[in-house]
Design a protein around this motif. Structure first.
Motif, PDB file in Angstrom:
ATOM      1  N   PRO B  79       0.809  -1.241   0.000  1.00 26.17           N
ATOM      2  CA  PRO B  79       0.000   0.000   0.000  1.00 26.17           C
ATOM      3  C   PRO B  79       0.832   1.276   0.000  1.00 26.17           C
ATOM      4  N   GLN B  80       2.093   1.211   0.308  1.00 24.25           N
ATOM      5  CA  GLN B  80       2.897   2.431   0.309  1.00 24.25           C
ATOM      6  C   GLN B  80       3.821   2.513  -0.910  1.00 24.25           C
ATOM      7  N   LEU B  81       3.570   1.649  -1.875  1.00 20.77           N
ATOM      8  CA  LEU B  81       4.391   1.678  -3.086  1.00 20.77           C
ATOM      9  C   LEU B  81       4.387   3.070  -3.696  1.00 20.77           C
ATOM     10  N   THR B  83       5.784   5.896  -2.537  1.00 24.60           N
ATOM     11  CA  THR B  83       5.668   7.060  -1.635  1.00 24.60           C
ATOM     12  C   THR B  83       6.804   7.066  -0.619  1.00 24.60           C
ATOM     13  N   GLY B  84       6.962   8.232  -0.015  1.00 26.66           N
ATOM     14  CA  GLY B  84       7.892   8.377   1.113  1.00 26.66           C
ATOM     15  C   GLY B  84       9.343   8.354   0.698  1.00 26.66           C
ATOM     16  N   LEU B  85       9.596   8.580  -0.586  1.00 30.93           N
ATOM     17  CA  LEU B  85      10.954   8.361  -1.078  1.00 30.93           C
ATOM     18  C   LEU B  85      11.804   9.620  -1.009  1.00 30.93           C
ATOM     19  N   LEU B  87      13.026  10.272   2.119  1.00 34.36           N
ATOM     20  CA  LEU B  87      13.491  10.081   3.492  1.00 34.36           C
ATOM     21  C   LEU B  87      14.732   9.190   3.529  1.00 34.36           C
ATOM     22  N   HIS B  96       7.155   5.311   8.505  1.00 35.56           N
ATOM     23  CA  HIS B  96       6.184   4.850   7.511  1.00 35.56           C
ATOM     24  C   HIS B  96       5.989   3.331   7.532  1.00 35.56           C
TER      25      HIS B  96
END
Lengths: 456, 456
Positions: B79-81, B83-85, B87, B96
């Motif tokens: 589900p977090q594929l 994103t958040g990249l 950090l 995350h």
């Protein structure tokens, strides 16, 4: 000519390099000329009924984004997209690219390519494209006509290249005078085309210094001054190109282009990977900027363009696919590549080095900055009133279907949804495309969307 | 159980890291167990009539490739594929990733994710996946069951992590004994599942040394020896992880894992970016290898894994998406990223350095080597008889539609067509998927293909 209309949609755009703006359910009104008249929130107390006066309701699962701006494409290289990427730049040019470009003496071949390329790029969301065509006037004019026909905003440049050593004898302008004359005629031919006013414009295009004689460069600078036509060229792309100009002209590429009158307001310099600090200052003073082509640079530039430092220095920076030096024709994909290469510049690549000094800390950008380059930054580079969904801008926009992008309500806030859109949306997610207020959705997209099976 | 069948198709595969084999119009016969019995040219004098005995004729515009092998996926991060990249690895994990993974205590949530993920990966051509699940036994067993249900070949590992400092207290095994017991039970539970023999197997999965106590590592090494179960973990991914083990164990990550019995034949070490030469020699001797995750490495590894040098040294190397450290779930996309990052390692990234010494010349790979890692190389890493379309191998394969990939007869030979396939094909080009001789084409792909609108 479009009539005025109102779209109800949620939207994202990036008014500044580090600013993401998300607006839920807006009413975007576009006037009859294609200009955004107003962007106002839909009544927050509304039920899901479409208010009176809304012509297009995108619904909750589709978002509106500014159209994507590709500031550097070699149109005749479309058939070789995604190939030959194991070669050095000089080999790639002479063994693959120049032979292909030489084919465009055949206008029928050119027409076939443009009819494949322009709708494909629109389907991928490229609402503005800055094209290097080939040396051929008819093929170049045909490209501009194809942009008019399909409704893509474009700058189209006949490529000038006359240097007897830097070009093959079977693909060059005969001499400097011919190069300048043909470019002047091409500017006139593109300007004379019938079509939406201002949509497709000529751009003066010396390929790069290694392919041009000094006389041609000087003549093209004069042509730009005389006609007020923008200029694009390559600048300091690789060690080889950068070194060529240093040796031949005893100054940097940017300095040399400048003395020929080829660096002015909104000049587009592709790559510019090896700029010096003085070059950068010069470009900022002139109002020129860079078409940053991150994927292509990984293959042909011998280094990573320092996007973060360049933006912070006030340099204009847009994003380019550099078809076919870049293996991916989609601007959204280039946003991901721009972030990736900035991370490798930041950290460095060679594990045998100490972490301190391995890379250039502070170089990283994120997906917001990348998307800014692909939209508002590119618009600023080109001097076009597009790139944002804001009053006064021309309405160049894409509608992206969120279905199939892996949105999970449990974990995603608006910023994460935006990151998923930019990193995962492709031609199969883009449902509608508008340029200058006109719906220019390619037939293939319209077919797929109508069938309702494209978002798997 | 599949009955035997024969497919007529043109095919590409890569029997060695630098060898591309293209075979036009072959008859591929698969026996009733799913094993490729023979691959022979169709009668070269044939007309376009389908010969007697051909069950499936892919036609001239579709090619057969070996199925893609993803040697490193964190299933609960689906589900977090993308994103958040922006950090650093430690922040990304604690802010995350661990909170998301902790949700899988809820089996219903896990089931929803697996039902989204497994068909999506099959649709992207991933016929074999090597999964890190979460610490939860029921969610892990459910993942293995989902692979059986959808027909994906997989290794599924319950993640063991018990270190009181390297993990949050709300997401860890209570102590070393619990970690080993739960892993042992998970191995048994996966082995006991009903389904096609050998298709889905357990794999012992200490997360990485920073997240595990020495007692847990020792116990998991013993579990592997006692049960003959393969092992996967992370190894020397980043400066931080590499440095952590050097400080805590006064030896390298690979050496430390080895003394715990966690490095054996076909052990999968993810990333391994910071291996020393001695580490590499040790892994070659053990028959262990690396899941190379090029896109993830650009974000979290502080350097580029030297794929070329590692393959040349005889190390087993497969390709991994590292969902969700890598922003792209498609193995074909990782092939492009592997080439791109190898080019940046080769050239270097920092333009302020002299070209000599900027990078590590000789590091570049091409798309053939990347595809080899994604197929035959990954199969060799895992000890699976797949990855090639050759007699004796299990029939794991994908059919790719060439329409929409920009093939131009004027310029493309077979090698260029192959490069375009690997760089441009995505879920919308993949028409059919087989694993172990069984047609496991996801329903979404089948729907799209039947409608005939997916290749625009």
């Amino acid at each position: 000519m479009a009539a005025g209309f109102t779209i109800r949609a949620s939207l994202f755009h990036t008014p500044a390099p580090d600013t993401l703006e998300h607006r839920e359910l807006q009413l975007v009104t576009v006037d009859e000329t294609g200009r955004i008249e107003s962007v106002v929130p839909d009544d927050p107390g509304h039920d899901r009924t479409v208010p009176v006066g809304v012509d297009i309701d995108l619904g909750p699962d589709t978002v509106l984004l500014p159209g994507l701006i590709d500031t550097h494409i070699h149109a005749p290289q479309w058939p070789q997209l995604a190939t030959g990427l194991d070669l050095a730049l000089e080999d790639w040019l002479f063994a693959h690219t120049f032979p292909l470009e030489a084919r465009y003496v055949d206008v029928a071949f050119a027409e076939r390519v443009w009819e494949s390329m322009v709708p494909s790029l629109l389907a991928a969301g490229t609402t503005t494209a800055v094209y290097h065509a080939s040396i051929h006037e008819p093929a170049t004019t045909a490209l501009a006509a194809a942009c008019h026909r399909h409704g893509q905003r474009a700058f189209v440049g006949r490529v000038a290249m006359d240097h007897p050593e830097g070009t093959p004898e079977w693909y060059r302008d005969a001499d400097a005078a011919t190069a300048v004359e043909r470019s002047a005629r091409s500017v006139d031919a593109i300007t004379a085309l019938t079509g939406r006013a201002g949509l497709v414009r000529p751009i003066i295009t010396p390929r790069f210094i290694p392919a041009c004689t000094d006389a041609a460069l000087a003549g093209l600078g004069e042509l730009s001054a005389a006609t007020g036509t923008l200029v694009q060229t390559h600048c300091s792309e690789s060690d080889w190109e950068h070194g060529h100009v240093l040796e031949r002209h005893e100054m940097t590429d940017a300095a040399s282009l400048d003395r020929f009158g080829l660096v002015g307001d909104h000049t587009v310099l592709a790559h510019a990977t090896h700029l010096t600090d003085a070059d950068r200052t010069r470009l900022v003073e002139r109002g020129a900027g860079v078409a940053h082509c991150p994927l292509s640079n990984a293959y042909f530039a011998n280094a990573v363009f320092p996007a973060r430092a360049s933006i912070d220095a006030g340099l204009r920076v847009g994003l380019g696919t550099d078809i076919a030096g870049g293996a991916d024709g989609a601007v959204l994909a280039q946003c991901g590549h721009a972030v990736t290469s900035s991370r490798l510049l930041d950290s460095g690549v060679d594990v045998s080095r100490d972490p301190v000094g391995r890379g250039v800390p502070g170089s990283r950008i994120d997906i917001v900055t990348a998307f800014w380059m692909a939209t508002a930054g590119g618009a600023d580079l080109l001097g076009l009133p597009v790139g944002l969904l804001a009053p006064g801008r021309r309405f160049d926009a894409i509608a992206v279907d969120l279905d199939g992008l892996g949105i999970w309500d449990e974990v995603d806030d608006a910023a994460l949804v935006f990151e998923k859109i930019v990193r995962q949306a492709d031609h199969s997610s883009i449902r509608r495309v508008w340029v200058d207020g006109v719906d220019v959705t390619p037939a293939s997209t319209a077919r797929r969307t109508a069938s309702g099976t494209g978002s798997d």
